[in-house]
Design a protein around this motif. Structure first.
Motif, PDB file in Angstrom:
ATOM      1  N   TRP A  82     -11.798   4.441  -6.148  1.00 34.82           N
ATOM      2  CA  TRP A  82     -12.131   5.788  -5.699  1.00 34.82           C
ATOM      3  C   TRP A  82     -12.732   5.770  -4.293  1.00 34.82           C
ATOM      4  O   TRP A  82     -12.456   6.670  -3.473  1.00 34.82           O
ATOM      5  CB  TRP A  82     -13.102   6.457  -6.663  1.00 34.82           C
ATOM      6  N   ALA A  83     -13.557   4.769  -3.983  1.00 40.32           N
ATOM      7  CA  ALA A  83     -14.150   4.698  -2.640  1.00 40.32           C
ATOM      8  C   ALA A  83     -13.055   4.612  -1.583  1.00 40.32           C
ATOM      9  O   ALA A  83     -13.106   5.306  -0.549  1.00 40.32           O
ATOM     10  CB  ALA A  83     -15.091   3.499  -2.545  1.00 40.32           C
TER      11      ALA A  83
ATOM     12  N   ASP B 260      -8.514   7.608   2.157  1.00 36.60           N
ATOM     13  CA  ASP B 260      -7.072   7.384   2.362  1.00 36.60           C
ATOM     14  C   ASP B 260      -6.761   5.935   2.730  1.00 36.60           C
ATOM     15  O   ASP B 260      -5.769   5.656   3.410  1.00 36.60           O
ATOM     16  CB  ASP B 260      -6.513   8.333   3.436  1.00 36.60           C
ATOM     17  N   ASN B 261      -7.612   5.011   2.290  1.00 34.87           N
ATOM     18  CA  ASN B 261      -7.345   3.578   2.493  1.00 34.87           C
ATOM     19  C   ASN B 261      -6.380   3.079   1.433  1.00 34.87           C
ATOM     20  O   ASN B 261      -6.433   3.521   0.278  1.00 34.87           O
ATOM     21  CB  ASN B 261      -8.635   2.765   2.380  1.00 34.87           C
TER      22      ASN B 261
ATOM     23  N   ALA C 170     -17.251   2.056   1.191  1.00 32.77           N
ATOM     24  CA  ALA C 170     -16.013   1.827   1.928  1.00 32.77           C
ATOM     25  C   ALA C 170     -16.097   2.510   3.281  1.00 32.77           C
ATOM     26  O   ALA C 170     -16.847   3.479   3.462  1.00 32.77           O
ATOM     27  CB  ALA C 170     -14.825   2.361   1.142  1.00 32.77           C
ATOM     28  N   VAL C 171     -15.335   2.010   4.249  1.00 33.18           N
ATOM     29  CA  VAL C 171     -15.261   2.591   5.581  1.00 33.18           C
ATOM     30  C   VAL C 171     -13.802   2.919   5.875  1.00 33.18           C
ATOM     31  O   VAL C 171     -12.890   2.238   5.382  1.00 33.18           O
ATOM     32  CB  VAL C 171     -15.830   1.615   6.644  1.00 33.18           C
TER      33      VAL C 171
ATOM     34  N   ARG D 271      -0.681   3.626 -10.663  1.00 35.26           N
ATOM     35  CA  ARG D 271       0.148   4.625  -9.987  1.00 35.26           C
ATOM     36  C   ARG D 271      -0.708   5.629  -9.228  1.00 35.26           C
ATOM     37  O   ARG D 271      -0.419   6.002  -8.090  1.00 35.26           O
ATOM     38  CB  ARG D 271       1.035   5.350 -11.001  1.00 35.26           C
ATOM     39  N   PHE D 272      -1.779   6.079  -9.861  1.00 31.07           N
ATOM     40  CA  PHE D 272      -2.648   7.082  -9.242  1.00 31.07           C
ATOM     41  C   PHE D 272      -3.296   6.545  -7.972  1.00 31.07           C
ATOM     42  O   PHE D 272      -3.408   7.250  -6.962  1.00 31.07           O
ATOM     43  CB  PHE D 272      -3.736   7.522 -10.227  1.00 31.07           C
ATOM     44  N   PHE D 273      -3.710   5.266  -7.998  1.00 36.79           N
ATOM     45  CA  PHE D 273      -4.405   4.691  -6.847  1.00 36.79           C
ATOM     46  C   PHE D 273      -3.460   3.933  -5.905  1.00 36.79           C
ATOM     47  O   PHE D 273      -3.912   3.278  -4.958  1.00 36.79           O
ATOM     48  CB  PHE D 273      -5.531   3.777  -7.302  1.00 36.79           C
ATOM     49  N   GLY D 274      -2.167   3.996  -6.168  1.00 31.51           N
ATOM     50  CA  GLY D 274      -1.197   3.500  -5.202  1.00 31.51           C
ATOM     51  C   GLY D 274      -1.062   2.005  -5.142  1.00 31.51           C
ATOM     52  O   GLY D 274      -0.690   1.455  -4.094  1.00 31.51           O
ATOM     53  N   ARG D 275      -1.311   1.317  -6.246  1.00 32.65           N
ATOM     54  CA  ARG D 275      -1.130  -0.141  -6.234  1.00 32.65           C
ATOM     55  C   ARG D 275       0.330  -0.489  -6.468  1.00 32.65           C
ATOM     56  O   ARG D 275       0.950   0.057  -7.373  1.00 32.65           O
ATOM     57  CB  ARG D 275      -1.992  -0.812  -7.297  1.00 32.65           C
TER      58      ARG D 275
END
Length: 306
Positions: free
Chosen positions: A41-42, A47-48, A116-117, A302-306
């Motif tokens: 989530w961080a 958008d990382n 996160a940055v 899928r949700f977090f784009g892995r």
């Protein structure tokens, strides 16, 4: 070289990314964040991409000063966060300007916060990852596998997002609630007596203060485990039962071989909840079907784009 200067490092602040995969056959564990949910989530807030390097901050007490204009996101343990003395929302992203100071206080709920940055912290990868592995001395900002120290520079690039954002409240866990953790059966489970398997799920356990990033040790009425006469490869989430009958759940910095019988595996998504439990927190376990666990994990990725 510019970024965030470490003024106070906290008890254990570690640079982590998606993990150091593909080296367990050489005895190198993957490392990575203990709480995949909060870490994911961080990065999503900024958008990382999945696995972008961020900080895992155990218990809080971190203080940073910025040397550039950028955006940060804070998730995980409920720490009192301030920017130049003004309180910050949790599970949210926010701008940080050059010269400003970010302070994280003591974790009032949960054990690990994730910072996160935008664009990620920059460090030279070692075996394909910057993840800090304390036991083996790998990764981190200098490649030596150590926690942050006062004076360290967390390198990153300037960034400018247009507006603040936060994680919807249904996705923000309540770390004070009792932990009900799901277990995938398998391994040496058929070697355990039926009453011992039943006892594992019926009993209440506590998290031992001796737990760390290598293994979460449980305290409770001992189990009787079958005799194991050989070592085998092990992975994160394996629930080992040593001769003293107190189960150990392997975590991100686990050893890669083990000789204790394995009762089953902790659901990969419930490893995040375990990572936020303090010492002596009550833990209860229940069985989960392998197919159900796989489907949930695929949806998460899928949700977090892995």
């Amino acid at each position: 070289m510019s970024g965030l200067r470490v003024l106070k490092p906290g008890p254990q602040s570690l640079l982590q990314d998606g993990g150091r995969h593909g080296w367990q056959h050489l005895g190198v564990s993957p490392a990575g964040p203990l709480d995949l949910h909060a870490a994911a989530w961080a990065n999503r807030l900024l958008d990382n991409p999945w696995g972008t390097p961020l900080l895992e901050v155990a218990l809080g007490y971190l203080e940073l000063e910025s040397e550039l204009d950028t955006w940060l996101a804070l998730t995980g343990a409920q720490v009192a966060a301030t920017l130049d003395g003004a309180p910050l929302p949790h599970w949210s992203r926010f701008p940080l300007r050059a010269g400003q100071r970010l302070k994280l206080g003591f974790a009032r709920s949960g054990q690990r916060a994730y910072l996160a940055v935008a664009g990620g912290f920059q460090a030279p990868p070692l075996l394909g990852s910057v993840s800090t592995q304390l036991r083996e001395g790998l990764g981190g900002g200098d490649g030596l596998g150590r926690p942050l120290r006062a004076g360290d520079l967390l390198s990153c690039q300037p960034a400018n997002l247009t507006h603040a954002a936060s994680v919807p409240w249904p996705y923000q866990p309540d770390y004070r609630a009792p932990a009900q953790l799901r277990v995938i059966g398998g391994g040496d489970a058929t070697g355990f007596a039926a009453d011992q398997l039943q006892a594992f799920f019926e009993r209440s356990w506590q998290l031992s203060p001796q737990s760390d990033r290598m293994g979460a040790r449980l305290l409770g009425e001992p189990l009787v485990a079958p005799t194991q006469q050989w070592s085998q490869g092990v992975g994160r989430g394996a629930i080992q039962v040593p001769p003293d009958g107190q189960p150990i759940i392997l975590q991100a910095d686990h050893q890669t071989m083990g000789g204790y019988p394995i009762l089953g595996w902790l659901h990969p998504l419930d490893q995040a909840r375990l990572a936020q439990c303090p010492a002596h927190h009550e833990l209860r376990f229940c069985p989960v079907d392998l197919g159900e666990a796989q489907a949930e994990l695929r949806e998460f990725y899928r949700f977090f784009g892995r």
